[in-house]
Write an enzyme that holds these catalytic residues in place. Sequence first.
Site, PDB file in Angstrom:
ATOM      1  N   LYS A  90       0.279  -0.928   0.107  1.00 16.61           N
ATOM      2  CA  LYS A  90      -0.057  -0.134  -0.172  1.00 16.61           C
ATOM      3  C   LYS A  90       1.225   0.912   0.139  1.00 16.61           C
ATOM      4  O   LYS A  90       1.693   1.293   0.996  1.00 16.61           O
ATOM      5  CB  LYS A  90      -1.329  -0.153   0.984  1.00 16.61           C
ATOM      6  CG  LYS A  90      -1.598   0.900   1.729  1.00 16.61           C
ATOM      7  CD  LYS A  90      -3.389   1.073   0.537  1.00 16.61           C
ATOM      8  CE  LYS A  90      -3.997   2.396   0.485  1.00 16.61           C
ATOM      9  NZ  LYS A  90      -3.078   2.725  -1.043  1.00 16.61           N
ATOM     10  N   LYS A 114       5.583   3.493   8.514  1.00 15.46           N
ATOM     11  CA  LYS A 114       4.011   5.007   8.223  1.00 15.46           C
ATOM     12  C   LYS A 114       2.825   3.508   8.530  1.00 15.46           C
ATOM     13  O   LYS A 114       2.280   3.420   9.548  1.00 15.46           O
ATOM     14  CB  LYS A 114       4.276   4.974   7.364  1.00 15.46           C
ATOM     15  CG  LYS A 114       2.830   6.421   7.167  1.00 15.46           C
ATOM     16  CD  LYS A 114       2.657   6.296   6.148  1.00 15.46           C
ATOM     17  CE  LYS A 114       3.590   7.497   5.196  1.00 15.46           C
ATOM     18  NZ  LYS A 114       4.146   8.051   4.337  1.00 15.46           N
ATOM     19  N   LYS A 126       5.737   1.582  -3.051  1.00 10.83           N
ATOM     20  CA  LYS A 126       5.008   3.240  -3.561  1.00 10.83           C
ATOM     21  C   LYS A 126       5.518   3.222  -4.915  1.00 10.83           C
ATOM     22  O   LYS A 126       6.037   1.966  -5.651  1.00 10.83           O
ATOM     23  CB  LYS A 126       6.126   4.357  -2.831  1.00 10.83           C
ATOM     24  CG  LYS A 126       6.395   5.030  -3.231  1.00 10.83           C
ATOM     25  CD  LYS A 126       5.700   5.799  -2.132  1.00 10.83           C
ATOM     26  CE  LYS A 126       4.696   7.488  -2.442  1.00 10.83           C
ATOM     27  NZ  LYS A 126       3.621   7.904  -1.147  1.00 10.83           N
ATOM     28  N   ASP A 166      -0.442  10.806  -4.046  1.00 14.42           N
ATOM     29  CA  ASP A 166       0.659  11.298  -3.746  1.00 14.42           C
ATOM     30  C   ASP A 166       1.335  12.340  -4.388  1.00 14.42           C
ATOM     31  O   ASP A 166       0.213  13.010  -5.125  1.00 14.42           O
ATOM     32  CB  ASP A 166       2.206  10.518  -3.802  1.00 14.42           C
ATOM     33  CG  ASP A 166       3.716  11.099  -3.061  1.00 14.42           C
ATOM     34  OD1 ASP A 166       2.997  11.253  -1.762  1.00 14.42           O
ATOM     35  OD2 ASP A 166       4.307  12.020  -3.091  1.00 14.42           O
ATOM     36  N   THR A 209      -4.683  13.471   5.297  1.00 20.82           N
ATOM     37  CA  THR A 209      -3.513  13.654   5.228  1.00 20.82           C
ATOM     38  C   THR A 209      -2.796  15.265   6.463  1.00 20.82           C
ATOM     39  O   THR A 209      -2.586  14.666   7.536  1.00 20.82           O
ATOM     40  CB  THR A 209      -2.561  13.394   4.478  1.00 20.82           C
ATOM     41  OG1 THR A 209      -2.446  12.280   3.815  1.00 20.82           O
ATOM     42  CG2 THR A 209      -0.963  13.408   4.747  1.00 20.82           C
ATOM     43  N   SER A 376      -6.657   5.391   3.886  1.00 20.08           N
ATOM     44  CA  SER A 376      -6.864   4.936   2.535  1.00 20.08           C
ATOM     45  C   SER A 376      -7.359   2.961   3.032  1.00 20.08           C
ATOM     46  O   SER A 376      -8.045   2.446   2.219  1.00 20.08           O
ATOM     47  CB  SER A 376      -5.344   4.765   1.062  1.00 20.08           C
ATOM     48  OG  SER A 376      -5.380   5.816   0.715  1.00 20.08           O
TER      49      SER A 376
HETATM   50  P1  NDP Z   1       0.819  17.829  -4.232  1.00 18.77           P
HETATM   51  O1  NDP Z   1       1.541  17.266  -5.410  1.00 18.77           O
HETATM   52  O2  NDP Z   1      -0.558  17.456  -3.849  1.00 18.77           O
HETATM   53  O3  NDP Z   1       1.370  18.905  -3.537  1.00 18.77           O
HETATM   54  C1  NDP Z   1       2.453  19.553  -3.328  1.00 18.77           C
HETATM   55  C2  NDP Z   1       2.967  20.475  -3.577  1.00 18.77           C
HETATM   56  O4  NDP Z   1       4.134  20.813  -3.082  1.00 18.77           O
HETATM   57  C3  NDP Z   1       3.027  21.246  -4.098  1.00 18.77           C
HETATM   58  O5  NDP Z   1       2.608  23.143  -3.724  1.00 18.77           O
HETATM   59  C4  NDP Z   1       3.975  21.645  -4.858  1.00 18.77           C
HETATM   60  O6  NDP Z   1       4.673  22.666  -5.301  1.00 18.77           O
HETATM   61  C5  NDP Z   1       5.319  21.709  -3.583  1.00 18.77           C
HETATM   62  N1  NDP Z   1       6.136  20.998  -3.875  1.00 18.77           N
HETATM   63  C6  NDP Z   1       6.404  19.648  -5.209  1.00 18.77           C
HETATM   64  N2  NDP Z   1       7.714  19.676  -5.181  1.00 18.77           N
HETATM   65  C7  NDP Z   1       8.140  20.331  -4.745  1.00 18.77           C
HETATM   66  C8  NDP Z   1       9.840  20.925  -5.277  1.00 18.77           C
HETATM   67  N3  NDP Z   1      10.882  19.977  -5.423  1.00 18.77           N
HETATM   68  N4  NDP Z   1      10.268  21.250  -4.512  1.00 18.77           N
HETATM   69  C9  NDP Z   1       8.960  23.105  -3.841  1.00 18.77           C
HETATM   70  N5  NDP Z   1       8.019  22.528  -3.825  1.00 18.77           N
HETATM   71  C10 NDP Z   1       7.329  21.399  -4.383  1.00 18.77           C
HETATM   72  O7  NDP Z   1       1.374  16.470  -3.489  1.00 18.77           O
HETATM   73  P2  NDP Z   1       0.642  16.082  -1.618  1.00 18.77           P
HETATM   74  O8  NDP Z   1       0.657  17.535  -1.242  1.00 18.77           O
HETATM   75  O9  NDP Z   1       0.180  15.625  -1.953  1.00 18.77           O
HETATM   76  O10 NDP Z   1       1.818  15.412  -0.744  1.00 18.77           O
HETATM   77  C11 NDP Z   1       3.214  16.566  -0.268  1.00 18.77           C
HETATM   78  C12 NDP Z   1       3.746  15.746   0.053  1.00 18.77           C
HETATM   79  O11 NDP Z   1       3.022  14.811   0.965  1.00 18.77           O
HETATM   80  C13 NDP Z   1       4.883  14.363  -0.534  1.00 18.77           C
HETATM   81  O12 NDP Z   1       6.160  15.106   0.590  1.00 18.77           O
HETATM   82  C14 NDP Z   1       3.710  13.622  -0.318  1.00 18.77           C
HETATM   83  O13 NDP Z   1       4.701  12.720  -0.802  1.00 18.77           O
HETATM   84  C15 NDP Z   1       3.569  13.430   1.559  1.00 18.77           C
HETATM   85  N6  NDP Z   1       2.573  12.781   1.858  1.00 18.77           N
HETATM   86  C16 NDP Z   1       1.155  12.577   0.571  1.00 18.77           C
HETATM   87  C17 NDP Z   1       0.177  11.721   1.406  1.00 18.77           C
HETATM   88  C18 NDP Z   1      -1.416  11.869   1.067  1.00 18.77           C
HETATM   89  O14 NDP Z   1      -2.712  11.382   1.239  1.00 18.77           O
HETATM   90  N7  NDP Z   1      -0.868  12.962  -0.753  1.00 18.77           N
HETATM   91  C19 NDP Z   1       0.031  11.081   2.273  1.00 18.77           C
HETATM   92  C20 NDP Z   1       1.596  10.878   3.727  1.00 18.77           C
HETATM   93  C21 NDP Z   1       2.469  11.993   2.353  1.00 18.77           C
HETATM   94  P3  NDP Z   1       4.296  22.886  -7.243  1.00 18.77           P
HETATM   95  O15 NDP Z   1       2.560  22.531  -7.733  1.00 18.77           O
HETATM   96  O16 NDP Z   1       4.732  24.199  -7.347  1.00 18.77           O
HETATM   97  O17 NDP Z   1       4.401  21.587  -7.652  1.00 18.77           O
HETATM   98  O1  2IT Z   2       2.852   8.785   1.403  1.00 18.77           O
HETATM   99  C1  2IT Z   2       1.734   8.383   1.710  1.00 18.77           C
HETATM  100  O2  2IT Z   2       1.674   8.048   2.922  1.00 18.77           O
HETATM  101  C2  2IT Z   2       0.993   8.642   0.750  1.00 18.77           C
HETATM  102  N1  2IT Z   2       1.215   9.160  -0.473  1.00 18.77           N
HETATM  103  C3  2IT Z   2      -0.686   8.182   0.712  1.00 18.77           C
HETATM  104  C4  2IT Z   2      -0.673   6.174   0.546  1.00 18.77           C
HETATM  105  C5  2IT Z   2      -2.144   6.481   0.497  1.00 18.77           C
HETATM  106  O3  2IT Z   2      -2.156   4.644   0.281  1.00 18.77           O
HETATM  107  O4  2IT Z   2      -3.093   6.416   0.956  1.00 18.77           O
END
Ligand code: NDP
Ligand code: 2IT
Length: 444
Positions: A90, A114, A126, A166, A209, A376
């Site tokens: 997952k 996690k 992943k 992600d 999240t 999830s």
């Molecule tokens: P999104 O794509 O929704 O948003 C990502 C955000 O971070 C955007 O604002 C993006 O800006 C910015 N960003 C991404 N890459 C970079 C970079 N290299 N430098 C600067 N800014 C950056 O992703 P999520 O919010 O889903 O994910 C954010 C983080 O949280 C990641 O590390 C992900 O692995 C983690 N995460 C996500 C989960 C989920 O359920 N979605 C669960 C657990 C962890 P821009 O739009 O300009 O690229």
């Molecule tokens: O980093 C993470 O935990 C996620 N992007 C969510 C993974 C999931 O299966 O919901």
Amino acid sequence: MSYTDEIMEMVVKQNSNEPEFQQAVKEVLESLKAVIDENEEVYRKDALLERLVNPERQIKFRVPWIDDNGNVQVNTGYRVQFNSAIGPYKGGLRFHPSVNIGIIKFLGFEQIFKNSLTGLPIGGGKGGSDFDPKGKSDREIMAFCQSFMTELCKYIGADTDVPAGDIGVGSREIGYLFGQYKRIKGVYEGVLTGKGLTFGGSLARTEATGYGLLYLTNAMLKANDIDINGKTIAVSGAGNVAIYAIEKAIQLGGKPVTCSDSSGWIYDSEGIDVKLLKEIKEVKRERLTTYAEARESAEYHEGKGVWTIKCDIALPCATQNELQLEDAKTLVKNGVLAVAEGANMPTTIEATEYLQENDILFAPGKASNAGGVATSSLEMSQNSQRLSWTFEEVDSKLQNIMETIFANIAEAADEYGMNKNYVAGANIAGFKKVVEAMNAQGIV
Ligand code: NDP
Ligand code: 2IT
């Protein structure tokens, strides 16, 4: 040489071009020293750590698709099925030009611990692609997702491997991926999570999240006699995690004043207007300059800078290694009380150590952002039951899970004499369950 040092040396040698993967393993192995030392000979005999740091399976594939001009584009797709000791693989899919096998492996490795911490039966995996969704039309996104799933569908399923979103993968992408999976396989099953609410998605998954991050942060603050009410909060990112972290922070009485994307960042002295932020990022898919244009109290700055703002709580919610030693020093100088990771590995090892040495409360992502994958897993349960729970039901389960995670990591840290070291606590608590399951299942 100790077993953990030996394995770290091996990981560096065998994965020399994968700094993020090495970093993730190093952080975990450092924390596990005390636990491994107790049983070093048993673990060594069973090559437990060699198995833990080697994915069960890595899939790499070609993703050809046709853009709006009729040109053929080719990207690379990945799925790393890291560890299935406690449940089906997952973990999310990341679409970002920086994606490579090392990044997917670091994320998959983190995901094992996690997912274990959630207390739910999910293994670690992943995937993703170096595809860049920025500036692509809906049709191009669909074409890419369909081609990606045409290959990926051979390796996933509701009881084998269940991807989700992600960076760069949200509900639009999950919809296209699900449609193609169903079309090829001819089965309607919960093979992806983060689905739309009309086709098996769970209420509160979108929020999970970010909300979960605040539930855990609040539990950590309370345990340390700090009230979140009235606290100034610096958030980075402006995506799924950041938006709902900001929303819940406001609901709890905090004042988030920053957010950022890869072009620049916002400081809003009146506090972030989350409704406006959602409209810009989720509906219009625009840049943060639009936010500054619409809000008098907001300043827009190019580049990096959210950690220069004086705050009580810092929530990095964008990407890996975005909070570095210099940022940690600035935060400490400005009187920060707590840092909790919404992103995966957003804080470098040096920055984490600096914060901990200065007695700043620090919640590691594998604990504090676990609310997404936990929800999830709740979506998987609802799909299996062919039922949908209410928002309140899912949200209250989420809150309970995050509070339990905090209690467990705090207890594990205490047990090994590392009071308040929640990094060590998370790694130890996550590891113990996985190892017990791996041992019980023999050398596989
Ligand atoms: P999104 O794509 O929704 O948003 C990502 C955000 O971070 C955007 O604002 C993006 O800006 C910015 N960003 C991404 N890459 C970079 C970079 N290299 N430098 C600067 N800014 C950056 O992703 P999520 O919010 O889903 O994910 C954010 C983080 O949280 C990641 O590390 C992900 O692995 C983690 N995460 C996500 C989960 C989920 O359920 N979605 C669960 C657990 C962890 P821009 O739009 O300009 O690229
Ligand atoms: O980093 C993470 O935990 C996620 N992007 C969510 C993974 C999931 O299966 O919901």
